[in-house]
Each structure stands twice: as structure tokens, then as C-alpha cells.
Design a protein around this motif. Sequence first.
Motif, mmCIF file in Angstrom:
data_model
loop_
_atom_site.group_PDB
_atom_site.id
_atom_site.type_symbol
_atom_site.label_atom_id
_atom_site.label_comp_id
_atom_site.label_asym_id
_atom_site.label_seq_id
_atom_site.Cartn_x
_atom_site.Cartn_y
_atom_site.Cartn_z
ATOM 1 N N MET A 13 6.536 8.110 -3.867
ATOM 2 C CA MET A 13 6.488 7.943 -2.503
ATOM 3 C C MET A 13 5.743 6.548 -2.291
ATOM 4 O O MET A 13 5.161 6.166 -3.000
ATOM 5 N N LYS A 14 6.117 5.987 -1.143
ATOM 6 C CA LYS A 14 5.708 4.739 -0.555
ATOM 7 C C LYS A 14 4.764 5.192 0.596
ATOM 8 O O LYS A 14 4.951 5.968 1.540
ATOM 9 N N VAL A 15 3.474 4.926 0.280
ATOM 10 C CA VAL A 15 2.479 5.258 1.263
ATOM 11 C C VAL A 15 1.834 3.917 1.835
ATOM 12 O O VAL A 15 1.420 2.929 1.250
ATOM 13 N N ASN A 16 1.519 4.112 3.151
ATOM 14 C CA ASN A 16 0.757 2.917 3.933
ATOM 15 C C ASN A 16 -0.628 3.281 4.461
ATOM 16 O O ASN A 16 -0.787 4.476 5.132
ATOM 17 N N VAL A 17 -1.530 2.325 4.438
ATOM 18 C CA VAL A 17 -2.851 2.602 4.736
ATOM 19 C C VAL A 17 -2.872 1.992 6.122
ATOM 20 O O VAL A 17 -3.173 0.673 6.031
ATOM 21 N N ALA A 18 -3.240 2.535 7.160
ATOM 22 C CA ALA A 18 -3.069 1.763 8.513
ATOM 23 C C ALA A 18 -4.443 1.637 8.687
ATOM 24 O O ALA A 18 -5.236 2.039 9.812
ATOM 25 N N ASN A 19 -4.945 0.351 8.197
ATOM 26 C CA ASN A 19 -6.200 -0.169 8.594
ATOM 27 C C ASN A 19 -5.968 -1.720 8.182
ATOM 28 O O ASN A 19 -4.995 -2.330 7.689
ATOM 29 N N TRP A 20 -7.083 -2.486 8.877
ATOM 30 C CA TRP A 20 -7.119 -3.881 8.653
ATOM 31 C C TRP A 20 -6.945 -4.416 7.286
ATOM 32 O O TRP A 20 -6.195 -5.482 6.843
ATOM 33 N N ARG A 21 -7.545 -3.943 6.398
ATOM 34 C CA ARG A 21 -7.729 -4.434 5.005
ATOM 35 C C ARG A 21 -6.159 -4.317 4.340
ATOM 36 O O ARG A 21 -5.903 -5.167 3.668
ATOM 37 N N TRP A 22 -5.455 -3.308 4.561
ATOM 38 C CA TRP A 22 -4.167 -2.910 3.553
ATOM 39 C C TRP A 22 -2.962 -2.932 4.716
ATOM 40 O O TRP A 22 -1.907 -2.620 4.341
ATOM 41 N N ALA A 23 -3.149 -3.488 5.855
ATOM 42 C CA ALA A 23 -1.968 -3.474 6.873
ATOM 43 C C ALA A 23 -0.802 -4.347 6.016
ATOM 44 O O ALA A 23 -1.064 -5.568 5.558
ATOM 45 N N LYS A 24 0.629 -3.763 6.084
ATOM 46 C CA LYS A 24 1.665 -4.408 5.391
ATOM 47 C C LYS A 24 1.559 -4.512 3.872
ATOM 48 O O LYS A 24 2.297 -5.248 3.164
ATOM 49 N N THR A 25 0.632 -3.792 3.292
ATOM 50 C CA THR A 25 0.468 -3.791 1.703
ATOM 51 C C THR A 25 0.791 -2.327 1.293
ATOM 52 O O THR A 25 -0.310 -1.404 1.556
ATOM 53 N N PRO A 26 2.001 -1.996 0.707
ATOM 54 C CA PRO A 26 2.319 -0.530 0.537
ATOM 55 C C PRO A 26 1.577 -0.220 -0.632
ATOM 56 O O PRO A 26 1.335 -0.872 -1.687
ATOM 57 N N PHE A 27 1.398 1.340 -0.838
ATOM 58 C CA PHE A 27 0.858 1.762 -2.098
ATOM 59 C C PHE A 27 2.019 2.694 -2.770
ATOM 60 O O PHE A 27 2.644 3.502 -1.934
ATOM 61 N N TYR A 28 2.579 2.546 -3.901
ATOM 62 C CA TYR A 28 3.616 3.309 -4.507
ATOM 63 C C TYR A 28 2.896 4.328 -5.151
ATOM 64 O O TYR A 28 2.279 4.044 -6.381
ATOM 65 N N LEU A 29 3.134 5.571 -5.059
ATOM 66 C CA LEU A 29 2.714 6.628 -6.039
ATOM 67 C C LEU A 29 3.884 7.588 -6.692
ATOM 68 O O LEU A 29 4.845 7.686 -6.353
ATOM 69 N N ARG A 30 3.612 7.641 -7.734
ATOM 70 C CA ARG A 30 4.727 8.242 -8.964
ATOM 71 C C ARG A 30 4.189 9.162 -10.005
ATOM 72 O O ARG A 30 3.123 8.692 -10.540
ATOM 73 N N THR A 31 4.515 10.142 -10.024
ATOM 74 C CA THR A 31 4.079 11.414 -11.255
ATOM 75 C C THR A 31 5.053 12.160 -11.457
ATOM 76 O O THR A 31 6.069 12.406 -10.512
ATOM 77 N N GLY A 32 5.117 12.582 -12.656
ATOM 78 C CA GLY A 32 6.347 13.543 -12.916
ATOM 79 C C GLY A 32 5.944 14.173 -14.609
ATOM 80 O O GLY A 32 5.283 13.734 -15.311
#
Length: 480
Positions: free
Chosen positions: A308-327
Motif C-alpha cells: 500500500m501507498k501511505v501519505n503522512v499529512a504534515n509539513w515534514r512529509w508532504a508529498k513524500t509517500p511511504f510504501y508498505l509491503r508484507t506477505g
Amino acid sequence: MVARVIPVSKFDLVLFGATGDLARRKIWPGLFHRFVAGQFDSDSRILGVSRSELTNDEFRDRLREAISVNGDDKAKLLDQFLSLVSYTSIDAKGERGWDVLAEAVRTDSVRAFYLSVAPNFFGPIARRLRNYGIATDESRIVVEKPFGHDLASAKALNAELRECFDEHQIYRIDHYLGKETVQNLMALRFANSLFEPLWNASHIEHVQITVSESLSVEGRGEYYDQSGAMRDMVQNHLMQLLCLTAMEPPSKFKPNAVRDEKVKVIEALEPVDARDIARGQYRASKEHASYLDHAGDPKSRTESFIAMKVNVANWRWAKTPFYLRTGKCLRARTSEIAVYFRNPPHMIFPGIDTPMGNILVIRLQPDEGMTLHTTIKDPGPGGMRLTEASLDMTFADSLAQDEIVQDAYERLIMDVIRGDQTLFMRGDEVEAAWAWVDPIINGWKDRNEKPQPYDSGSSGPEDALLLMHRDGRRWRPIGA
């Protein structure tokens, strides 16, 4: 380098579920290793508790089989360790055995109660510890995951525990937080001026967090099918890694200050669009039956893989996505955080439009350590050619070996005795995580979505690759 072992205070540790699988594989060997390391001595006591009717000698014989030792010296130490251990048979939801336990615990030592049992026993055990006067206002209680199945059940469990214990007494354990590299992530960020000024959206292009397992769910498929990768891994393990990567610097390295910043990250997570999630179930292979066969339900829609692609809505991480993967049933067993830094704004070398880029890879398993991928000149004549070079720090090569092999459970149990909650989840943190996860899971149910099949030994379903390709990115190869 000589490892520094800090002894803990005299304690009585009561282990419920003392004959269970987790206790046998992790908790008892971990306690023995800490005893061998000199972190506690013969002033402390460990009381095993379960439903089975066993004598002290019969229980100690079981522990001898569970704890492997080599050499006469270790065998003598095991004898000394077992002399600290006693056993009591208790009916967790009844009244049998509780008066015996009340007589066994001491009044002049730290009291800690480790509940290595199913969540439906948390409340009954907590109430009896209070009712029989076994737990005091200074006692500590440790509970294992899964901590709830959704937000409502997590709130109910929290309410049950808080009837008998204050929040500062409750230790919700996630063994991932006891890993050396996870803790080193905080040291890397907050103790090094090299990284913290760059740890933001201006300099980091995206982050990938991967926890992959090569094993299937064989033998526990019916249990796993009630949770799936989202509940089993994302809501707790990956969420914790995301929080530690994205959190703001706490004002002090104190338990509540650290956990306050983690909660802020969870509360800043944006809802995830359905197109930014890939779910999968592994197919049958020569080595494994299919997920559906292991789960015992040919119509199961539970995922064994999620990206999944996750976005953190704050000043530090605006427009820097986090991609999580597990299986499960993936190419290799590996856990890592890969931080992709942005390219230089201008490339001065002719004929080179895009440099290879800087990537900081923080490895949690199987080989704990960190690698910084850098771009350098390719040695030799013939002009300016660029190539990649890696600065590698594998902890086993750099630090004291006995501290590297220390299991996460060993460290966390000793933190309980010290009264240090830094690496344990707070109640509001657990509830905030479920509040974010529940709408995602409910969305799958409402849309009646079916996970995409993927080959065992692969990197997961094609949808996970497409999730990255739409953004012009690629996953790091699993096991690289």
C-alpha cells in the motif's frame, strides 16, 4: 568492544501460559540468556503458571528440553537458573490455584505479570490478580498481540485492563520494537547531525518498508485466516516502523514523549485510496500448498500479501509517500526500511542525466545493519564515469557479538522489570492504529474484493508492481 550489561532490580516475574509455544521458543530461552549475561541473579524469582497439573520438577524438566546449552559450564548455569523457577497450576477463569500464587509472590520485589495467553484471558487474569491482592499499584502487566481484532475489541480490551491497572503499569509488547536495528533508527536520526537535517520531504523522495516471509501459513492457516496480513502485520509491526521513521524528534528520550510523537504520526495518516492497495494470496507450488488449502476455506478472501501507498499529512512529509509491503511465501525472509533521497537539483557531469541516487537501507533481518548506497567515480582512466558504492555496517561485524544475538524478547522483558515503557505501545496508540485500519478493511468487505493470486517464491502479485509503476518507481528486490 566489551558489551555492557546493566543489572535489573530483584523481581518476581509471573509467566502465564508458561507451557505454551511462545514461552517455550522465546521467553524461557530469553530469560536464561539474560541470567547467563548477569542481568539478574539468584535474588529474583520466575513463576510459571498454566492450566496443566505439573510438579516443580516436572516443569523444570520441560524447560531443560526447551533451553539448549553446550558445555558443562552452561549446564551448571542452567541448573542455577532453574533453581529460580517454580510452577503453579491455575484456572485462569476460575478460582483454582490463585491463593497458592498469592502466597508465592514476595512483597519486597518488583512484580511483573507476563500474559502469554489469548486475549480473551486478559480481563479474567487481570481481575483475579487484583481480587487476590497479587497485583499492587506498582506491579506491571505485559500483554501480547493480537491486541484486538478491530477498534471496538481493542477499546474493550483496554477497558478491561484499565479496570485493574493504570496505563503506566500496562506493557503492550511488539517484539519488532525490541530489535537492535529498530532502536538504532532512533539513534541514527536523533544522535547524528548528518541525517536529521535531511530527514524530510525536501530531501527524501520516498520510503519503502518491507517485511517479507518465505514461509507459508501451514499449520496455523485457520487462525491466520481470521486476521490476514493487514491485521497480523500492518496494524502493528509495519505501523511501528512507519512511526519511528516518520515521527518528529521528542523533546526528551522519555517513554511518553516518544509515544506522543508516534501517536501524532498515526493521526496524520491520510485515508488510503482503494487503487493504492494491492492484496494477494499465494498459489500452490512444489514446496507449498496454496493459501486456500492451508486456510481450509476455498472461498477465503483473506490476504496473505498486502502492499500500500501511505501519505503522512504534515509539513515534514508532504508529498513524500511511504510504501508498505508484507506477505507470506515470498522470495526471501527479509525486513528493511529503505529511505530514497532526492537526486541533486543539477547534474554537472556531461552525458549523465540521472545519478544512481542515495538510498539508506536499514536492515532488521536476517542480518541486522545499515547500508548507505552512494555514487562515486568509476576508478580508472577514460573520463568521468559514475558507479555505485556502498557503505555497509553489519552489526555482527561492528559490535559485541553477545549483544547482537540478544533476542528482542530478552531486551523487552528486562525493560518491563526496569519500568521503561519506551518500546511498548500505549493504549491510545493501539486505538489510533485500529481507527485508521478499520475503514480500509471494511472497504474490502463492502466491495467484496478478492485478493489477486501470486506465485510462491515471487515478490507478490502484479498489482503491487503496478502500484509503484504508476508513480514511476520500483520496489527494491526482496532479499537484495
